[in-house]
Design an enzyme around this catalytic site. Structure first.
Site, PDB file in Angstrom:
ATOM      1  N   GLU A 274      22.710 -30.701  36.986  1.00 50.00           N
ATOM      2  CA  GLU A 274      21.592 -30.187  37.785  1.00 50.00           C
ATOM      3  C   GLU A 274      20.754 -31.346  38.324  1.00 50.00           C
ATOM      4  O   GLU A 274      20.319 -32.208  37.546  1.00 50.00           O
ATOM      5  CB  GLU A 274      20.722 -29.270  36.909  1.00 50.00           C
ATOM      6  CG  GLU A 274      21.462 -28.023  36.468  1.00 50.00           C
ATOM      7  CD  GLU A 274      20.906 -27.391  35.180  1.00 50.00           C
ATOM      8  OE1 GLU A 274      19.701 -27.558  34.903  1.00 50.00           O
ATOM      9  OE2 GLU A 274      21.692 -26.745  34.461  1.00 50.00           O
TER      10      GLU A 274
ATOM     11  N   GLU B  79      24.500 -24.014  32.471  1.00 48.72           N
ATOM     12  CA  GLU B  79      24.980 -24.985  31.477  1.00 48.72           C
ATOM     13  C   GLU B  79      26.390 -24.667  30.983  1.00 48.72           C
ATOM     14  O   GLU B  79      27.180 -25.574  30.720  1.00 48.72           O
ATOM     15  CB  GLU B  79      24.011 -25.066  30.296  1.00 48.72           C
ATOM     16  CG  GLU B  79      22.795 -25.968  30.535  1.00 48.72           C
ATOM     17  CD  GLU B  79      21.756 -25.352  31.452  1.00 48.72           C
ATOM     18  OE1 GLU B  79      21.833 -24.132  31.710  1.00 48.72           O
ATOM     19  OE2 GLU B  79      20.873 -26.093  31.926  1.00 48.72           O
TER      20      GLU B  79
ATOM     21  N   PHE C 189      18.083 -31.758  29.301  1.00 45.99           N
ATOM     22  CA  PHE C 189      17.437 -32.018  27.999  1.00 45.99           C
ATOM     23  C   PHE C 189      18.425 -31.580  26.913  1.00 45.99           C
ATOM     24  O   PHE C 189      19.059 -30.531  27.039  1.00 45.99           O
ATOM     25  CB  PHE C 189      16.156 -31.194  27.846  1.00 45.99           C
ATOM     26  CG  PHE C 189      14.980 -31.692  28.639  1.00 45.99           C
ATOM     27  CD1 PHE C 189      14.920 -31.503  30.017  1.00 45.99           C
ATOM     28  CD2 PHE C 189      13.910 -32.326  28.011  1.00 45.99           C
ATOM     29  CE1 PHE C 189      13.821 -31.950  30.750  1.00 45.99           C
ATOM     30  CE2 PHE C 189      12.817 -32.774  28.739  1.00 45.99           C
ATOM     31  CZ  PHE C 189      12.767 -32.588  30.105  1.00 45.99           C
TER      32      PHE C 189
ATOM     33  N   ASP D  39      18.011 -30.211  24.212  1.00 39.89           N
ATOM     34  CA  ASP D  39      17.720 -28.858  23.703  1.00 39.89           C
ATOM     35  C   ASP D  39      18.602 -27.815  24.396  1.00 39.89           C
ATOM     36  O   ASP D  39      18.981 -26.814  23.803  1.00 39.89           O
ATOM     37  CB  ASP D  39      16.246 -28.500  23.958  1.00 39.89           C
ATOM     38  CG  ASP D  39      15.305 -29.626  23.582  1.00 39.89           C
ATOM     39  OD1 ASP D  39      14.573 -29.477  22.606  1.00 39.89           O
ATOM     40  OD2 ASP D  39      15.335 -30.679  24.264  1.00 39.89           O
ATOM     41  N   PHE D  40      18.923 -28.075  25.674  1.00 44.62           N
ATOM     42  CA  PHE D  40      19.687 -27.092  26.454  1.00 44.62           C
ATOM     43  C   PHE D  40      21.164 -27.063  26.061  1.00 44.62           C
ATOM     44  O   PHE D  40      21.918 -26.222  26.551  1.00 44.62           O
ATOM     45  CB  PHE D  40      19.577 -27.349  27.966  1.00 44.62           C
ATOM     46  CG  PHE D  40      18.181 -27.539  28.496  1.00 44.62           C
ATOM     47  CD1 PHE D  40      17.068 -27.148  27.765  1.00 44.62           C
ATOM     48  CD2 PHE D  40      17.980 -28.121  29.746  1.00 44.62           C
ATOM     49  CE1 PHE D  40      15.784 -27.347  28.265  1.00 44.62           C
ATOM     50  CE2 PHE D  40      16.704 -28.315  30.250  1.00 44.62           C
ATOM     51  CZ  PHE D  40      15.598 -27.938  29.510  1.00 44.62           C
TER      52      PHE D  40
ATOM     53  N   HIS E 143      11.663 -29.053  24.397  1.00 47.34           N
ATOM     54  CA  HIS E 143      12.116 -30.184  25.215  1.00 47.34           C
ATOM     55  C   HIS E 143      12.011 -31.511  24.463  1.00 47.34           C
ATOM     56  O   HIS E 143      11.929 -32.561  25.077  1.00 47.34           O
ATOM     57  CB  HIS E 143      11.290 -30.295  26.505  1.00 47.34           C
ATOM     58  CG  HIS E 143      11.572 -29.241  27.523  1.00 47.34           C
ATOM     59  ND1 HIS E 143      11.181 -27.942  27.369  1.00 47.34           N
ATOM     60  CD2 HIS E 143      12.222 -29.292  28.712  1.00 47.34           C
ATOM     61  CE1 HIS E 143      11.568 -27.231  28.430  1.00 47.34           C
ATOM     62  NE2 HIS E 143      12.209 -28.031  29.258  1.00 47.34           N
TER      63      HIS E 143
END
Ligand SMILES: Cc1ncc(C[n+]2csc(CCOP(=O)(O)OP(=O)(O)O)c2C)c(N)n1
Lengths: 332, 329
Positions: free
Chosen positions: A36, A67, A90, A92-93, A136
């Protein structure tokens, strides 16, 4: 990161990410990037600046916010002759595409009896320290560590970013490449031409005789700063930067503990299930006689990352916490 | 039927479907006799989708399948012996006894695996199609999936991504009207779970008779033609029916009376035999093809039974590309 501000020739960790990718893209036309905002925008952390201009939209692909599709498509491309470098903005994703990291990518070679190879890199911005809040800021290298079949790199210096990126992209195995958000602005010596840092080779960044500090990515500069402070108190700490979690250079840790007889592991991910647990278990098993004191782990607390700086400091490793841990061993 | 279809072509398709049907029956019997452990998801009834799709494609085109993938593996060239040996945990198994029924893979033939997480492989097929584009080959990639997979996020992400880049990928839904034990219609907001969603991604769709191998083949040929011409993906929804329950533990009691019987009248082998007769093939020739299929599978069962058990050393190979499994230095 200890800034090398006196050197003429310094580069940032952030710029080294794009530099490391660009070097491999120039070398090998099968290397392609997707993610992205990585194209014309240069990435939200500006870690892919210049790639789109140099290599064009075919090789630097701006994707939708998908994702699963990003990592799944990278996997399909890797299985069929490309070397994709997928960015998950990030770390976290990674949870949004965790199926691919936990179930698909790491298992396909094994469960097909070696028929399929997945040479891909998943890059992601990891860790806290910037006040981004609980969704994040996580340090999630321990997630990846729980999955057999993934290689894991987490550089701490600009030169290592380039050198480990070369190894990651050239690897025939899948690699999760953790770039630390807190290090993007840090500076250091640039990587020489052709720089390659092999996986599974820790670096001793500071020699010492009294205690071994084992660190990774963001905790490397913490450990170095702590070591400076301890030196003022007469305690000489050796700092080992693991650079990779898989393969894990426990031999280097054991060699260092042989010299120092004391061990403190400094990891940002939560204590429960953190990589330090593996490091100390191997040392307890294979290096028990080398130790003159209990081993210590300075790790993230088992809480979601809070927002306020002061609160975040409470729950992730700091220089003070490392110094305190070492002091507690020195008097053992 | 297209003009180019000869009776010989049709008979070959029929024979491959018969091989698959016999292999499924053997897997079923071997399970009941305790020689196949774990689970199997038999595809008896779905043969025309796999065989028709393969028939419309070229060597080198990619396939990605689900845990219900025996038929795709065989359509892409895996032998019944390799497959049954895999199910029976033999060292000669297709995946060296490390995959099992849900992961049959024949990579050298482009069949790049069977994936047991519903919907996960759709983005992979998109990636393989992207790779074909980047490498400037004219390969297409096919993802086979069930109706249940259309309610998974990865399905939607994959369709959108394929559409944005007009990638040469075919999404072939085997709509057997059940996701595990639940009728798909009771958990889905549209009537045709795959085909009705395609237009919202700008992708053309077709609903096909999934029990007619020629109808499937012709629809896939149209879709592959578009894909190779650079016109992007297609969604094909092949309506079909599974003869057995979802998996080995499922007696399929939830099916309404008469439903199975109605579908059996349109069994893919029955439909194909009817077409063969119409095109002038004799009953003897049809029977000879079916007998050949039976003989191949009978021999495969014997060979798999006689093969050595899984090689213990294989537990520690194939994690990494160097062949090993080392996690430390
Ligand atoms: C992500 C995920 N959720 C649930 C399951 C359990 N499961 C296995 S098969 C299946 C039904 C799938 O139905 P469908 O996609 O229609 O395929 P079919 O079995 O009809 O071929 C389910 C729910 C799974 N394997 N993966």
């Amino acid at each position: 990161m200890a800034d090398v501000t006196t050197a003429q020739d310094v580069v940032t960790y952030r710029d080294s990410v794009a530099e490391g990718i660009a070097r491999e893209m120039r070398r090998d036309p099968s290397v392609v990037c997707l993610g992205e905002d990585i194209g014309a925008a240069g990435g939200v952390f500006k870690t892919t600046v210049g790639l789109f201009d140099e290599f064009g939209p075919d090789r630097v692909w701006d994707t939708p916010i998908s994702e699963q599709a990003i990592v799944g498509a990278a996997m399909g491309a890797a299985m069929t002759g490309m070397r994709p470098v997928a960015e998950i903005m990030f770390s976290d994703f990674l949870a949004c595409c965790w199926d691919y990291l936990a179930n698909e990518i790491p298992k396909v070679r094994y469960m097909t009896g070696g028929q399929v190879t997945v040479p891909l890199v998943i890059r992601t911005a990891n860790g806290g320290g910037l006040g981004f809040g609980a969704q994040h800021s996580q340090s999630v290298e321990n997630w990846a560590l729980t999955v057999p079949g993934l290689k894991i790199a987490a550089p701490s210096t600009p030169a290592d970013v380039v050198g480990l990126m070369a190894s990651a992209i050239r690897s025939d195995d899948p690699v999760v490449f953790f770039e630390h958000k807190g290090l993007f602005a840090s500076k250091g010596a640039p990587a020489p031409d052709g720089h390659v840092v092999p996986f599974g080779q820790a670096a001793v960044l500071r020699e010492g005789t009294d205690v071994t500090l084992v660190a990774l990515a963001s905790t490397v500069p913490l450990a170095l700063t702590a070591a400076d402070r301890l030196a003022a108190e007469g305690v000489e700490a050796e700092v080992v930067d693991l650079r990779c979690l898989i393969p894990l250079d426990v031999s280097a840790v054991l060699r260092s503990v042989e010299r120092t007889s004391r061990l403190v592991v400094v990891e940002e991910n939560p204590f429960q299930g953190g990589w330090g647990g593996t490091v100390v278990s191997v040392v307890a098993d294979e290096g028990f006689e080398l130790l003159d004191a209990p081993v210590k782990r300075v790790a993230g607390a088992n809480v979601p990352l809070p927002f306020a700086d002061a609160l975040e400091d409470q729950v992730i490793p700091t220089v003070d916490k490392v110094v305190d841990a070492v002091r507690s061993l020195a008097t053992y | 039927m297209t003009e180019t279809t000869t009776a010989t072509d049709l008979l070959a398709l029929h024979e491959t479907m018969a091989v698959i049907r016999r292999t499924e029956k053997a897997a079923h019997d071997l399970f009941l006799s305790g020689l196949v452990k774990g689970t199997t998801h038999l595809a008896a009834g779905h043969e025309a989708v796999a065989v028709g799709t393969r028939a419309a494609l070229k060597d080198g085109d990619y396939a990605f399948a689900t845990y219900r993938g025996h038929h795709h593996a065989i359509a892409w060239g895996a032998t019944p012996e390799e497959c049954l040996a895999e199910l029976m945990q033999r060292s000669t198994g297709l995946n060296k006894a490390k995959g099992g029924s849900m992961h049959l893979t024949k990579a050298e033939a482009g069949m790049l695996g069977s994936y047991a997480i519903v919907g996960a492989h759709l983005p992979m097929a998109v990636g393989a199609a992207w790779s074909a584009r980047l490498r400037k080959t004219d390969q297409v990639a096919v993802a086979f999936f069930g109706d249940g997979a259309t309610n998974i996020g990865a399905f939607h992400e994959a369709l959108n991504l394929a559409s944005v880049w007009k990638l040469p990928v075919l999404f072939v839904c085997e709509n057997n009207f059940y996701m595990e034990y639940t009728p798909i219609g009771s958990v889905t907001g549209v009537g045709n779970p795959a085909a009705d969603r395609a237009p919202s991604y700008g992708i053309p769709a077709e609903v096909v008779d999934g029990n007619d191998v020629v109808a499937v083949r012709d629809a896939v040929a149209r879709a592959a033609g578009r894909a190779r011409a650079g016109d992007g993906p297609t969604v094909l929804e092949a309506q079909t029916y599974r003869h057995y329950g979802h998996s080995r533990t499922d007696p399929a009691k939830y099916r309404p009376d008469g439903e199975l019987e109605r579908w059996m009248e349109r069994d893919p082998l029955t439909v194909s035999a009817g077409r063969l007769r119409e095109s002038g093939t004799s009953d003897d020739d049809i029977k000879a093809a079916e007998d050949r299929a039976a003989a191949v599978v009978e021999q495969a069962v014997a060979a798999a039974k006689a093969a050595p058990q899984a090689d213990l050393g294989e537990a520690f190979t194939d994690v990494w590309a160097d062949g090993g499994a080392a996690w430390r230095t």
